[in-house]
Motif scaffolding. Structure first.
Motif, short mmCIF file in Angstrom:
data_model
loop_
_atom_site.label_atom_id
_atom_site.label_comp_id
_atom_site.label_asym_id
_atom_site.label_seq_id
_atom_site.Cartn_x
_atom_site.Cartn_y
_atom_site.Cartn_z
N PRO A 130 69.15 29.72 33.74
CA PRO A 130 69.36 28.37 34.29
C PRO A 130 69.97 28.44 35.69
CG PRO A 130 71.03 28.87 32.65
CD PRO A 130 70.03 29.98 32.58
N THR A 131 69.61 27.45 36.50
CA THR A 131 70.19 27.35 37.84
C THR A 131 71.66 26.94 37.71
OG1 THR A 131 69.58 25.03 38.03
CG2 THR A 131 67.97 26.66 38.79
N PRO A 132 72.49 27.18 38.74
CA PRO A 132 73.90 26.76 38.68
C PRO A 132 74.04 25.27 38.37
CG PRO A 132 73.56 28.25 40.52
CD PRO A 132 72.20 27.97 39.97
N GLU A 133 73.12 24.47 38.92
CA GLU A 133 73.16 23.03 38.68
C GLU A 133 73.01 22.73 37.20
OE1 GLU A 133 70.88 18.99 40.28
OE2 GLU A 133 69.82 20.92 40.23
N LYS A 134 72.08 23.42 36.55
CA LYS A 134 71.84 23.18 35.12
C LYS A 134 72.97 23.74 34.26
CE LYS A 134 66.85 22.60 35.36
NZ LYS A 134 65.51 22.98 34.83
N VAL A 135 73.54 24.84 34.70
CA VAL A 135 74.70 25.39 33.98
C VAL A 135 75.83 24.37 33.94
CG1 VAL A 135 76.50 27.15 34.02
CG2 VAL A 135 74.12 27.80 34.43
N GLU A 136 76.12 23.77 35.10
CA GLU A 136 77.21 22.79 35.16
C GLU A 136 76.89 21.56 34.32
OE1 GLU A 136 80.22 23.25 36.39
OE2 GLU A 136 79.49 25.29 36.75
N ILE B 2 72.19 17.16 23.23
CA ILE B 2 72.64 17.70 24.53
C ILE B 2 71.55 17.48 25.58
CG2 ILE B 2 73.20 19.83 25.75
CD1 ILE B 2 74.50 20.82 23.14
N LYS B 3 70.28 17.74 25.22
CA LYS B 3 69.18 17.54 26.16
C LYS B 3 69.08 16.07 26.59
CE LYS B 3 66.08 21.24 24.61
NZ LYS B 3 64.76 21.52 24.05
N GLU B 4 69.22 15.16 25.61
CA GLU B 4 69.11 13.73 25.92
C GLU B 4 70.24 13.29 26.86
OE1 GLU B 4 69.16 12.04 22.04
OE2 GLU B 4 66.98 12.22 21.76
N TYR B 5 71.46 13.79 26.61
CA TYR B 5 72.60 13.44 27.47
C TYR B 5 72.34 13.89 28.91
CZ TYR B 5 77.32 13.71 29.48
OH TYR B 5 78.40 13.58 30.30
N ILE B 6 71.86 15.13 29.07
CA ILE B 6 71.63 15.67 30.42
C ILE B 6 70.50 14.92 31.11
CG2 ILE B 6 70.87 17.74 31.68
CD1 ILE B 6 72.33 19.40 29.55
N LEU B 7 69.44 14.62 30.37
CA LEU B 7 68.31 13.91 30.98
C LEU B 7 68.74 12.52 31.46
CD1 LEU B 7 65.30 13.79 31.66
CD2 LEU B 7 64.89 12.95 29.34
N GLU B 8 69.55 11.84 30.63
CA GLU B 8 69.97 10.49 30.99
C GLU B 8 70.96 10.50 32.16
OE1 GLU B 8 72.21 6.64 28.93
OE2 GLU B 8 71.55 8.33 27.72
N LYS B 9 71.87 11.47 32.19
CA LYS B 9 72.90 11.48 33.24
C LYS B 9 72.43 12.13 34.52
CE LYS B 9 77.72 12.74 34.15
NZ LYS B 9 78.99 13.24 33.58
N TYR B 10 71.65 13.24 34.39
CA TYR B 10 71.30 14.01 35.58
C TYR B 10 69.84 13.86 36.00
CZ TYR B 10 75.80 16.35 34.97
OH TYR B 10 77.14 16.62 34.85
N GLY B 11 69.02 13.37 35.08
CA GLY B 11 67.63 13.13 35.44
C GLY B 11 66.72 14.33 35.38
N PHE B 12 67.16 15.45 34.79
CA PHE B 12 66.28 16.60 34.62
C PHE B 12 66.42 17.16 33.20
CE2 PHE B 12 70.07 18.27 36.92
CZ PHE B 12 70.61 19.07 35.91
N LYS B 13 65.41 17.95 32.82
CA LYS B 13 65.39 18.54 31.49
C LYS B 13 65.95 19.95 31.52
CE LYS B 13 61.31 15.96 29.88
NZ LYS B 13 59.95 16.08 29.32
N VAL B 14 66.49 20.39 30.38
CA VAL B 14 66.95 21.78 30.25
C VAL B 14 66.33 22.37 29.00
CG1 VAL B 14 69.13 21.43 31.46
CG2 VAL B 14 69.03 21.07 29.00
N HIS B 15 66.02 23.65 29.07
CA HIS B 15 65.40 24.35 27.94
C HIS B 15 66.47 24.71 26.91
CE1 HIS B 15 63.20 27.43 25.72
NE2 HIS B 15 62.10 26.96 26.27
#
Length: 577
Positions: free
Chosen positions: A559-565, A514-527
């Motif tokens: 998490p910020t709303p952006e990271k939630v989405e 899940i982290k890898e998908y978000i980093l690749e698509k959105y360009g930021f990391k999530v905890h």
């Protein structure tokens, strides 16, 4: 039940702090000094909604396991250094085993816990075993200073009498303590008084080694910025006791129970002492600094580490040592494997995780000095760092968990489970948090193959436990013959691929993916904690923490709303929702 009134009480259990446990009118009563099987009159000192505290006035029925007088004379004077000095050694082990099995059954929901928990591995010796002692200073009744240990639930110092000493301190510690008290009294250095805020000397910490040339460290803690004449004291101490090779001064002027808080300065000698764990050829040595976590019972430490070694799988290739401290367990295992004939190039990879930066530095140095340059140690919170370690090294042969008393972080356990480790070795110093964590791990498909308590702290209620967890295996197999082709009772060949795709299990969706998908698509990391929070808000299945703390030390970040989405998008992508 009323405060200050007398009641007859029968004791049926014992708490970790040595208090006898009885029941009156359905309310639990704790009474220090009484043992299971004893009956007597107690005065109630405190009453709450869930429990009461009493003090024995008289005992009419004594336990056959009572030690009278208590093994240490300081115990009779309410010293809090020991809690089980009035209970014989064999019965101490009985109650420690019962405490482990009760916690695993009641909190962990482990069936047949009493049968699974092995008898406690006894300590030899049961006295003079501590390699670390912290003495509190206080003004002496007749003037000058004295030192000793706090009475239970207080900061009242119970002095150690020179003629009796302490039955847990070793000889090196006793000599350093006696010299320091005599020296400070000779030069009129006062003890710090918490009530008045006056005085200088707060505490003395002594660390000693077990194997190799005798070495000891003394750390003098003061309630001042400096101590005039400290260099002279350090020189005199090292001259009188040549085994003292390291002397520190800690300036702690804060209102805190943490002893080594404040400026720590090396006054004389080396920055650390060296100890060896194990008596086999090539046994590892370790540098121990003032802040290093190091087990206090060296003989039992070797037996505990041998248990971990015995629990290793055959031919381990990759070992994760989580909460590794200065690297003692992992480096010991590599040393034992090397001693057993493993060539250097065939030793497993060791990757350790530890949150204390100075401990990580010590671990790296210890690995190099013991001949293991390929061992790697990473600094940071275990829940944050371990996912990256797993991403780098892959699925481990075994994960070793050796957390503090609060147990493992829930996010860390999810990470370990996602690593698909075949074996987990859990080294615990608290049966309650062990039970909580085992419940979560066993729910994910692991079995408790071995549960071995170890008596690391004789004369106290503490107990260490080593648990081997392995993936569940099928109880039996069913053999089925299948014919392919056309005709009755046969499976058409052209349907095989279609059915295989239909019944193909979904690939496991891990937090890492899940982290890898978000980093690749959105360009930021999530905890990891953010992902868990979103999953929880969506009502997705989670590993609950039945004994989670009610209040965090620091406010939890959200998490910020952006990271939630972004997280929801990832969960949609992987068909989790």
């Amino acid at each position: 039940m009323e405060k200050n009134k007398l009641y007859e009480l029968e004791i049926d259990s014992i708490a970790e702090d040595g208090s006898g446990i009885g029941r009156l009118d359905g309310l639990v009563v704790f009474c220090r000094g009484m043992l299971p099987g004893e009956r007597g009159v107690v005065r109630i000192l405190k009453v709450t909604k869930s429990y009461a505290v009493g003090k024995a006035v008289s005992i009419s029925t004594f336990s056959p396991h009572r030690v009278e007088p208590p093994s240490c004379p300081n115990f009779a004077r309410s010293c809090g250094g020991c809690t089980f000095c009035h209970l014989d050694a064999a019965e101490q082990l009985t109650w420690k085993r019962r405490r482990v099995s009760d916690c695993l059954s009641r909190i962990g929901g482990l069936p047949d816990a009493a049968a699974l928990v092995a008898p406690v591995l006894p300590s030899e010796p049961v006295f003079r075993y501590r390699n670390k002692s912290i003495y509190a200073f206080s003004p002496a009744a007749g003037g000058g200073i004295t030192c000793g240990f706090y009475a239970p639930n207080s900061h009242r110092v119970v002095p150690i009498r020179e003629t009796e000493g302490c039955l847990l301190e070793n000889e090196m510690s006793r000599e350093i303590r006696d010299f320091t008290v005599e020296y400070m009294n000779a030069y009129g250095i006062s003890a710090y008084d918490e009530c008045s805020g006056k005085g200088v000397l707060r505490a003395l910490m002594v660390r000693t080694n077990h194997r190799g040339p005798r070495e000891a460290m003394a750390v003098l803690v003061i309630h001042a910025k400096t101590l005039p004449g400290m260099e002279a004291y350090a020189a005199a101490l090292c001259a009188a006791l040549p085994f003292v090779v390291s002397v520190y001064l800690c300036a702690n002027t804060q209102n805190t129970n943490v002893v080594l808080r404040g400026d720590l300065r090396l006054i004389c000698g080396k920055p650390s002492i060296r100890d060896v764990i194990g008596a086999f050829p090539g046994a590892p040595s370790f540098e121990i600094s003032p802040h290093s976590f190091y087990q206090v019972n060296p003989t039992q430490t070797e037996r505990l580490y041998e248990l971990v070694y015995a629990f290793l799988p055959d031919e381990p290739q990759l070992i994760y040592d989580i909460y590794c401290g200065i690297g003692t367990i992992g480096i010991y295992l590599l040393s034992r494997l090397r001693e057993a004939g493993k060539a250097q190039e065939r030793l497993p990879i060791l990757a350790g995780v530890e949150s204390v930066s100075s401990a990580v530095s010590d671990a790296r140095r210890n690995a190099l000095e013991n001949g293991f340059p390929n061992a790697a140690f990473y600094c940071g919170d275990a829940a944050d760092v371990t996912p990256d370690v797993i991403a780098r090294y892959g699925t481990p042969s075994v994960v070793i968990l050796d957390p503090p008393r609060k147990g493992c972080d829930a996010a860390l356990i999810e990470t370990v489970l996602a690593s698909n480790a075949e074996n987990i070795i859990y080294v615990s110093c608290d049966p309650a948090t062990l039970a909580r964590d085992l419940k979560r791990i066993c729910a994910a498909g692991y079995l408790c193959a071995r549960i071995q308590p170890v008596d690391m702290f004789p004369q106290s209620g503490h107990v260490e436990t080593v648990v081997l967890l392995s993936h569940k295996k099928p109880d039996s197999y069913i053999h089925i013959d299948v014919e392919f082709g056309e005709g009755e009772g046969k499976i058409p060949v052209d349907k095989i691929v279609q059915r295989a795709e239909q019944y193909k299990p979904k690939e496991r969706v891990t937090y890492k993916r899940i982290k890898e998908y978000i980093l690749e698509k959105y360009g930021f990391k999530v905890h990891t904690a953010y992902i868990a929070e979103v999953k929880r808000s969506l009502g997705l299945p989670m590993y609950d923490a039945p004994n989670a703390v009610e209040k965090l030390k620091q406010a939890r970040k959200h998490p910020t709303p952006e990271k939630v989405e972004a997280i929801k998008d990832a969960l949609h992508y992987f068909a989790v929702i």
